[in-house]
Write a protein that holds these residues in place. Sequence first.
Motif, PDB file in Angstrom:
ATOM      1  N   THR A 211       0.837  -1.194   0.000  1.00  0.00           N
ATOM      2  CA  THR A 211       0.000   0.000   0.000  1.00  0.00           C
ATOM      3  C   THR A 211       0.877   1.251   0.000  1.00  0.00           C
ATOM      4  N   LEU A 212       0.639   2.126  -0.973  1.00  0.00           N
ATOM      5  CA  LEU A 212       1.314   3.419  -1.060  1.00  0.00           C
ATOM      6  C   LEU A 212       0.282   4.519  -0.876  1.00  0.00           C
ATOM      7  N   ARG A 213       0.672   5.567  -0.192  1.00  0.00           N
ATOM      8  CA  ARG A 213      -0.257   6.672   0.102  1.00  0.00           C
ATOM      9  C   ARG A 213       0.305   7.991  -0.411  1.00  0.00           C
ATOM     10  N   PRO A 214      -0.570   8.987  -0.607  1.00  0.00           N
ATOM     11  CA  PRO A 214      -0.088  10.291  -1.069  1.00  0.00           C
ATOM     12  C   PRO A 214       1.019  10.841  -0.173  1.00  0.00           C
ATOM     13  N   ALA A 215       2.042  11.408  -0.840  1.00  0.00           N
ATOM     14  CA  ALA A 215       3.200  11.930  -0.098  1.00  0.00           C
ATOM     15  C   ALA A 215       3.517  13.379  -0.449  1.00  0.00           C
ATOM     16  N   GLY A 216       2.801  13.943  -1.425  1.00  0.00           N
ATOM     17  CA  GLY A 216       3.056  15.329  -1.787  1.00  0.00           C
ATOM     18  C   GLY A 216       2.041  15.826  -2.804  1.00  0.00           C
ATOM     19  N   ASP A 217       1.836  17.143  -2.848  1.00  0.00           N
ATOM     20  CA  ASP A 217       0.973  17.753  -3.859  1.00  0.00           C
ATOM     21  C   ASP A 217       1.769  17.983  -5.134  1.00  0.00           C
ATOM     22  N   SER A 218       1.159  17.663  -6.279  1.00  0.00           N
ATOM     23  CA  SER A 218       1.757  17.994  -7.566  1.00  0.00           C
ATOM     24  C   SER A 218       0.986  19.154  -8.181  1.00  0.00           C
ATOM     25  N   VAL A 219      -0.207  18.876  -8.700  1.00  0.00           N
ATOM     26  CA  VAL A 219      -1.105  19.921  -9.196  1.00  0.00           C
ATOM     27  C   VAL A 219      -2.426  19.730  -8.478  1.00  0.00           C
ATOM     28  N   ASN A 230      -3.007  19.564   0.319  1.00  0.00           N
ATOM     29  CA  ASN A 230      -4.088  18.614   0.043  1.00  0.00           C
ATOM     30  C   ASN A 230      -3.739  17.184   0.445  1.00  0.00           C
ATOM     31  N   TYR A 231      -2.519  16.762   0.124  1.00  0.00           N
ATOM     32  CA  TYR A 231      -2.198  15.341   0.333  1.00  0.00           C
ATOM     33  C   TYR A 231      -2.249  14.943   1.801  1.00  0.00           C
ATOM     34  N   THR A 232      -1.948  15.892   2.702  1.00  0.00           N
ATOM     35  CA  THR A 232      -1.981  15.553   4.133  1.00  0.00           C
ATOM     36  C   THR A 232      -3.393  15.329   4.636  1.00  0.00           C
ATOM     37  N   GLN A 233      -4.381  15.719   3.853  1.00  0.00           N
ATOM     38  CA  GLN A 233      -5.770  15.506   4.250  1.00  0.00           C
ATOM     39  C   GLN A 233      -6.275  14.121   3.854  1.00  0.00           C
ATOM     40  N   THR A 244     -10.193  14.257   7.976  1.00  0.00           N
ATOM     41  CA  THR A 244      -9.769  15.323   7.060  1.00  0.00           C
ATOM     42  C   THR A 244     -10.084  14.873   5.641  1.00  0.00           C
ATOM     43  N   TYR A 245     -10.189  15.852   4.712  1.00  0.00           N
ATOM     44  CA  TYR A 245     -10.611  15.507   3.354  1.00  0.00           C
ATOM     45  C   TYR A 245     -10.323  16.681   2.420  1.00  0.00           C
ATOM     46  N   VAL A 246     -10.482  16.438   1.134  1.00  0.00           N
ATOM     47  CA  VAL A 246     -10.510  17.510   0.130  1.00  0.00           C
ATOM     48  C   VAL A 246     -11.846  17.404  -0.596  1.00  0.00           C
TER      49      VAL A 246
END
Length: 338
Positions: A211-219, A230-233, A244-246
Amino acid sequence: MALLWVDGFENYGTTVGSTPSPTNIVAKKYIDYNEGYIDIQTGRDTGYCLFFNNGSIYMTTPGLTTDRTLIIGAAIKINLATSVAYIYSLIDIANTKYGMRLYYDGTGDLRVYNGSTLINGTSGLGLSAGVWYYIEFKVYCDNTVGTYEVRVGGVNVLSGTADTQYTSTLNYYSKVRLGITAAYLSYDDFYVCDSTGTVNNNFLGNCKVETLRPAGDSVVTWTPDIGVTNYTQIDEQVIDDDTTYVEATTGKDLYTYGNTANTSIQGVMITTDVRQTDATDYTLNNITKSGVTEISDNKFVGATGYTAKTTVVEQDPNTSTPWTQTTLNAAEFGVEAI
Protein backbone atom coordinates in the motif's frame (compact mmCIF):
# COMPACT_ATOMS: atom_id res chain seq x y z
CA MET A 1 -7.08 -6.36 -18.80
CA ALA A 2 -6.33 -9.45 -16.84
CA LEU A 3 -5.43 -8.21 -13.37
CA LEU A 4 -8.80 -7.43 -11.81
CA TRP A 5 -8.34 -7.00 -8.07
CA VAL A 6 -5.67 -6.75 -5.38
CA ASP A 7 -5.87 -6.23 -1.63
CA GLY A 8 -3.16 -6.27 1.02
CA PHE A 9 -5.74 -5.62 3.80
CA GLU A 10 -3.77 -2.64 5.12
CA ASN A 11 -6.67 -0.19 5.20
CA TYR A 12 -9.34 -1.62 7.49
CA GLY A 13 -7.98 -0.48 10.84
CA THR A 14 -4.72 -0.24 12.74
CA THR A 15 -5.33 -2.01 16.05
CA VAL A 16 -4.09 -5.61 16.10
CA GLY A 17 -6.66 -7.88 17.73
CA SER A 18 -9.59 -5.57 16.98
CA THR A 19 -12.31 -5.77 14.36
CA PRO A 20 -12.20 -3.52 11.27
CA SER A 21 -12.98 0.07 12.15
CA PRO A 22 -15.12 2.03 11.59
CA THR A 23 -18.05 -0.40 11.42
CA ASN A 24 -18.92 -1.54 7.88
CA ILE A 25 -15.61 -0.36 6.45
CA VAL A 26 -15.38 -3.63 4.53
CA ALA A 27 -18.48 -2.56 2.58
CA LYS A 28 -16.53 0.24 0.91
CA LYS A 29 -14.82 -2.30 -1.36
CA TYR A 30 -16.67 -5.61 -0.91
CA ILE A 31 -20.31 -5.92 -1.92
CA ASP A 32 -21.33 -8.76 0.41
CA TYR A 33 -19.69 -9.36 3.77
CA ASN A 34 -19.92 -10.21 7.44
CA GLU A 35 -17.13 -8.50 9.36
CA GLY A 36 -18.34 -9.15 12.89
CA TYR A 37 -15.66 -11.72 13.71
CA ILE A 38 -12.86 -10.46 11.49
CA ASP A 39 -9.75 -9.46 13.45
CA ILE A 40 -6.87 -7.30 12.27
CA GLN A 41 -3.61 -9.17 12.78
CA THR A 42 0.04 -8.69 11.85
CA GLY A 43 0.61 -9.64 8.21
CA ARG A 44 2.90 -12.34 6.93
CA ASP A 45 5.67 -9.87 6.10
CA THR A 46 4.81 -6.33 7.16
CA GLY A 47 1.59 -4.45 7.80
CA TYR A 48 -1.66 -6.23 8.50
CA CYS A 49 -3.76 -9.20 7.48
CA LEU A 50 -7.36 -10.19 8.21
CA PHE A 51 -8.12 -13.15 10.50
CA PHE A 52 -11.51 -14.82 10.03
CA ASN A 53 -12.19 -16.28 13.47
CA ASN A 54 -15.76 -17.50 13.02
CA GLY A 55 -17.53 -19.75 10.57
CA SER A 56 -19.98 -17.14 9.30
CA ILE A 57 -17.33 -14.63 8.19
CA TYR A 58 -16.88 -13.80 4.52
CA MET A 59 -16.05 -11.02 2.06
CA THR A 60 -17.20 -10.97 -1.58
CA THR A 61 -15.61 -8.88 -4.33
CA PRO A 62 -17.71 -6.86 -6.77
CA GLY A 63 -18.44 -8.38 -10.15
CA LEU A 64 -15.09 -8.38 -11.91
CA THR A 65 -15.36 -10.16 -15.25
CA THR A 66 -17.42 -12.11 -17.77
CA ASP A 67 -14.44 -14.20 -18.83
CA ARG A 68 -14.74 -17.97 -18.40
CA THR A 69 -11.36 -18.26 -16.65
CA LEU A 70 -10.70 -16.94 -13.17
CA ILE A 71 -7.39 -17.11 -11.30
CA ILE A 72 -7.16 -16.36 -7.58
CA GLY A 73 -4.22 -16.18 -5.21
CA ALA A 74 -3.65 -15.20 -1.60
CA ALA A 75 -1.38 -15.88 1.32
CA ILE A 76 -3.33 -18.17 3.67
CA LYS A 77 -2.57 -19.14 7.27
CA ILE A 78 -4.59 -21.89 8.94
CA ASN A 79 -4.94 -20.88 12.57
CA LEU A 80 -6.67 -24.05 13.76
CA ALA A 81 -5.50 -27.23 12.04
CA THR A 82 -8.70 -29.19 12.70
CA SER A 83 -11.05 -26.47 11.46
CA VAL A 84 -12.72 -26.69 8.06
CA ALA A 85 -13.28 -23.78 5.70
CA TYR A 86 -14.03 -22.72 2.15
CA ILE A 87 -10.93 -20.72 1.26
CA TYR A 88 -12.30 -19.42 -2.05
CA SER A 89 -15.78 -19.59 -3.55
CA LEU A 90 -16.54 -18.50 -7.11
CA ILE A 91 -19.95 -16.86 -7.43
CA ASP A 92 -22.20 -15.85 -10.31
CA ILE A 93 -23.04 -12.27 -11.19
CA ALA A 94 -26.37 -12.40 -9.34
CA ASN A 95 -24.55 -13.33 -6.12
CA THR A 96 -26.91 -16.27 -5.63
CA LYS A 97 -24.95 -19.39 -6.62
CA TYR A 98 -21.77 -20.84 -5.17
CA GLY A 99 -19.98 -22.59 -8.02
CA MET A 100 -16.41 -23.82 -7.85
CA ARG A 101 -14.94 -23.78 -4.35
CA LEU A 102 -11.61 -24.58 -2.71
CA TYR A 103 -11.96 -26.17 0.71
CA TYR A 104 -9.60 -26.91 3.60
CA ASP A 105 -10.72 -30.19 5.14
CA GLY A 106 -9.29 -29.96 8.68
CA THR A 107 -6.67 -32.69 8.09
CA GLY A 108 -4.04 -30.79 6.09
CA ASP A 109 -5.59 -31.41 2.66
CA LEU A 110 -7.48 -29.35 0.09
CA ARG A 111 -10.62 -30.30 -1.80
CA VAL A 112 -12.26 -28.88 -4.92
CA TYR A 113 -16.07 -28.70 -5.03
CA ASN A 114 -18.63 -27.59 -7.58
CA GLY A 115 -21.34 -26.29 -5.28
CA SER A 116 -21.73 -29.12 -2.77
CA THR A 117 -20.40 -31.80 -5.13
CA LEU A 118 -16.87 -33.03 -4.40
CA ILE A 119 -14.71 -33.15 -7.54
CA ASN A 120 -11.28 -34.06 -6.20
CA GLY A 121 -8.93 -33.64 -3.27
CA THR A 122 -5.29 -33.92 -2.27
CA SER A 123 -3.94 -36.72 -0.09
CA GLY A 124 -1.10 -36.20 2.35
CA LEU A 125 -0.55 -32.55 1.42
CA GLY A 126 0.21 -31.79 5.06
CA LEU A 127 -0.77 -28.15 5.46
CA SER A 128 0.04 -27.11 9.01
CA ALA A 129 -1.42 -24.57 11.41
CA GLY A 130 0.45 -21.32 11.96
CA VAL A 131 2.26 -21.41 8.60
CA TRP A 132 1.70 -19.02 5.72
CA TYR A 133 1.06 -20.72 2.35
CA TYR A 134 0.51 -18.98 -0.96
CA ILE A 135 -2.51 -20.81 -2.40
CA GLU A 136 -3.75 -20.23 -5.95
CA PHE A 137 -6.89 -21.56 -7.63
CA LYS A 138 -7.61 -21.44 -11.36
CA VAL A 139 -10.93 -22.44 -12.96
CA TYR A 140 -12.11 -22.60 -16.55
CA CYS A 141 -15.91 -22.64 -16.41
CA ASP A 142 -17.57 -25.20 -18.68
CA ASN A 143 -20.05 -28.01 -18.13
CA THR A 144 -18.15 -30.56 -20.23
CA VAL A 145 -14.52 -29.48 -20.68
CA GLY A 146 -14.05 -27.34 -17.58
CA THR A 147 -10.68 -27.42 -15.85
CA TYR A 148 -9.30 -26.59 -12.41
CA GLU A 149 -5.85 -26.31 -10.89
CA VAL A 150 -4.64 -25.68 -7.35
CA ARG A 151 -1.12 -24.49 -6.58
CA VAL A 152 0.56 -24.19 -3.20
CA GLY A 153 3.81 -22.24 -3.22
CA GLY A 154 3.79 -22.33 -7.01
CA VAL A 155 3.53 -26.14 -7.15
CA ASN A 156 0.56 -27.87 -8.81
CA VAL A 157 -0.97 -30.02 -6.06
CA LEU A 158 -4.35 -30.78 -7.68
CA SER A 159 -5.75 -30.41 -11.20
CA GLY A 160 -8.10 -32.04 -13.65
CA THR A 161 -11.01 -31.79 -16.08
CA ALA A 162 -14.58 -31.73 -14.80
CA ASP A 163 -17.96 -30.04 -14.98
CA THR A 164 -16.99 -26.69 -13.48
CA GLN A 165 -20.15 -24.83 -14.52
CA TYR A 166 -22.68 -24.61 -11.71
CA THR A 167 -25.72 -23.45 -13.70
CA SER A 168 -26.73 -24.35 -17.23
CA THR A 169 -27.28 -20.75 -18.26
CA LEU A 170 -24.21 -18.94 -16.87
CA ASN A 171 -20.80 -20.02 -18.10
CA TYR A 172 -18.61 -17.68 -16.08
CA TYR A 173 -18.01 -16.65 -12.48
CA SER A 174 -17.93 -12.96 -11.74
CA LYS A 175 -17.11 -12.69 -8.04
CA VAL A 176 -14.80 -14.24 -5.46
CA ARG A 177 -15.76 -14.88 -1.86
CA LEU A 178 -13.16 -15.30 0.87
CA GLY A 179 -14.09 -17.41 3.86
CA ILE A 180 -17.24 -19.09 5.21
CA THR A 181 -17.89 -22.17 7.37
CA ALA A 182 -15.70 -22.72 10.45
CA ALA A 183 -12.96 -20.58 9.02
CA TYR A 184 -10.08 -19.69 11.38
CA LEU A 185 -8.10 -18.51 8.38
CA SER A 186 -5.86 -15.47 7.89
CA TYR A 187 -5.72 -13.77 4.48
CA ASP A 188 -3.03 -11.51 3.05
CA ASP A 189 -1.78 -10.38 -0.38
CA PHE A 190 -4.88 -11.28 -2.42
CA TYR A 191 -5.22 -11.05 -6.21
CA VAL A 192 -7.78 -11.97 -8.88
CA CYS A 193 -7.08 -12.30 -12.64
CA ASP A 194 -8.89 -13.56 -15.70
CA SER A 195 -7.47 -14.83 -19.01
CA THR A 196 -8.03 -11.71 -21.10
CA GLY A 197 -5.29 -9.45 -22.33
CA THR A 198 -1.62 -10.26 -22.86
CA VAL A 199 -0.25 -9.87 -19.33
CA ASN A 200 -1.33 -11.20 -15.91
CA ASN A 201 -3.59 -13.75 -17.59
CA ASN A 202 -2.35 -16.80 -15.68
CA PHE A 203 -0.98 -17.64 -12.25
CA LEU A 204 1.03 -14.78 -10.78
CA GLY A 205 2.75 -16.86 -8.11
CA ASN A 206 3.65 -15.66 -4.64
CA CYS A 207 2.76 -11.97 -4.60
CA LYS A 208 3.02 -9.12 -2.15
CA VAL A 209 0.44 -6.33 -2.17
CA GLU A 210 2.00 -3.09 -0.98
CA THR A 211 0.00 0.00 0.00
CA LEU A 212 1.31 3.42 -1.06
CA ARG A 213 -0.26 6.67 0.10
CA PRO A 214 -0.09 10.29 -1.07
CA ALA A 215 3.20 11.93 -0.10
CA GLY A 216 3.06 15.33 -1.79
CA ASP A 217 0.97 17.75 -3.86
CA SER A 218 1.76 17.99 -7.57
CA VAL A 219 -1.11 19.92 -9.20
CA VAL A 220 -4.05 20.54 -6.90
CA THR A 221 -7.33 22.44 -7.35
CA TRP A 222 -9.55 20.77 -4.75
CA THR A 223 -10.12 22.54 -1.44
CA PRO A 224 -8.63 21.01 1.73
CA ASP A 225 -10.92 21.10 4.74
CA ILE A 226 -8.10 22.69 6.77
CA GLY A 227 -4.65 24.05 6.01
CA VAL A 228 -3.07 24.66 2.63
CA THR A 229 -1.82 21.20 1.60
CA ASN A 230 -4.09 18.61 0.04
CA TYR A 231 -2.20 15.34 0.33
CA THR A 232 -1.98 15.55 4.13
CA GLN A 233 -5.77 15.51 4.25
CA ILE A 234 -6.08 12.17 2.44
CA ASP A 235 -3.07 10.08 3.48
CA GLU A 236 -4.88 8.26 6.29
CA GLN A 237 -4.21 4.64 7.15
CA VAL A 238 -7.92 3.73 7.01
CA ILE A 239 -9.95 4.07 3.81
CA ASP A 240 -13.02 5.44 5.61
CA ASP A 241 -11.32 7.99 7.85
CA ASP A 242 -12.89 11.32 6.90
CA THR A 243 -11.46 13.30 9.79
CA THR A 244 -9.77 15.32 7.06
CA TYR A 245 -10.61 15.51 3.35
CA VAL A 246 -10.51 17.51 0.13
CA GLU A 247 -13.61 18.54 -1.78
CA ALA A 248 -14.62 20.01 -5.14
CA THR A 249 -17.44 20.30 -7.64
CA THR A 250 -15.04 20.28 -10.60
CA GLY A 251 -11.29 20.18 -11.08
CA LYS A 252 -8.34 17.86 -10.63
CA ASP A 253 -5.83 16.92 -7.97
CA LEU A 254 -2.59 15.03 -8.71
CA TYR A 255 -0.35 13.70 -5.95
CA THR A 256 3.08 12.16 -5.66
CA TYR A 257 3.16 8.92 -3.69
CA GLY A 258 5.51 7.09 -1.37
CA ASN A 259 8.12 4.90 -3.02
CA THR A 260 7.76 1.18 -3.55
CA ALA A 261 10.47 -1.26 -2.51
CA ASN A 262 9.32 -3.83 -5.07
CA THR A 263 11.24 -4.36 -8.28
CA SER A 264 8.77 -6.72 -9.98
CA ILE A 265 5.36 -5.07 -10.40
CA GLN A 266 2.33 -6.77 -11.95
CA GLY A 267 0.08 -3.75 -11.68
CA VAL A 268 -1.39 -0.96 -9.59
CA MET A 269 -4.91 -0.62 -8.21
CA ILE A 270 -5.99 2.92 -7.33
CA THR A 271 -8.57 3.16 -4.55
CA THR A 272 -10.34 6.47 -3.97
CA ASP A 273 -12.72 6.82 -1.04
CA VAL A 274 -15.41 9.29 -2.05
CA ARG A 275 -18.91 10.47 -1.24
CA GLN A 276 -21.51 12.82 -2.65
CA THR A 277 -22.47 15.67 -0.31
CA ASP A 278 -25.26 17.37 -2.25
CA ALA A 279 -28.10 16.43 -4.59
CA THR A 280 -26.02 16.51 -7.77
CA ASP A 281 -24.60 13.25 -9.08
CA TYR A 282 -21.16 13.48 -10.63
CA THR A 283 -18.40 11.49 -12.30
CA LEU A 284 -15.07 10.88 -10.64
CA ASN A 285 -11.97 10.18 -12.71
CA ASN A 286 -9.20 8.13 -11.14
CA ILE A 287 -6.11 9.55 -12.82
CA THR A 288 -2.69 8.05 -13.52
CA LYS A 289 0.15 10.20 -14.85
CA SER A 290 3.47 8.73 -15.94
CA GLY A 291 5.97 10.82 -17.83
CA VAL A 292 4.00 12.92 -20.33
CA THR A 293 1.05 10.50 -20.44
CA GLU A 294 -2.10 10.89 -18.37
CA ILE A 295 -4.99 8.43 -18.38
CA SER A 296 -8.27 8.35 -16.48
CA ASP A 297 -11.06 5.92 -15.63
CA ASN A 298 -14.57 7.34 -15.15
CA LYS A 299 -16.42 6.26 -12.01
CA PHE A 300 -20.02 7.37 -11.47
CA VAL A 301 -20.76 8.67 -7.97
CA GLY A 302 -24.40 8.87 -6.95
CA ALA A 303 -24.57 7.88 -3.28
CA THR A 304 -24.35 9.99 -0.16
CA GLY A 305 -22.32 7.44 1.82
CA TYR A 306 -18.64 6.74 1.35
CA THR A 307 -17.68 4.20 -1.28
CA ALA A 308 -14.34 3.07 -2.69
CA LYS A 309 -13.84 3.56 -6.43
CA THR A 310 -11.10 1.30 -7.79
CA THR A 311 -9.12 1.33 -11.03
CA VAL A 312 -6.48 -1.20 -12.10
CA VAL A 313 -3.54 0.02 -14.20
CA GLU A 314 -1.49 -3.00 -15.23
CA GLN A 315 1.25 -1.27 -17.20
CA ASP A 316 3.03 2.05 -17.35
CA PRO A 317 0.77 4.13 -19.66
CA ASN A 318 3.73 6.17 -20.84
CA THR A 319 5.56 3.17 -22.30
CA SER A 320 2.87 0.45 -22.55
CA THR A 321 5.33 -1.84 -20.79
CA PRO A 322 5.33 -3.26 -17.25
CA TRP A 323 5.83 -0.83 -14.40
CA THR A 324 9.35 -0.66 -13.04
CA GLN A 325 10.35 0.50 -9.61
CA THR A 326 11.68 3.73 -11.15
CA THR A 327 8.63 4.55 -13.27
CA LEU A 328 6.14 3.75 -10.50
CA ASN A 329 8.02 5.83 -7.96
CA ALA A 330 7.99 8.76 -10.40
CA ALA A 331 4.30 8.39 -11.29
CA GLU A 332 1.49 10.56 -9.95
CA PHE A 333 -2.06 9.57 -9.16
CA GLY A 334 -5.12 11.60 -8.38
CA VAL A 335 -8.78 12.43 -8.90
CA GLU A 336 -10.92 14.68 -11.07
CA ALA A 337 -14.52 15.72 -10.50
CA ILE A 338 -16.60 16.29 -13.63
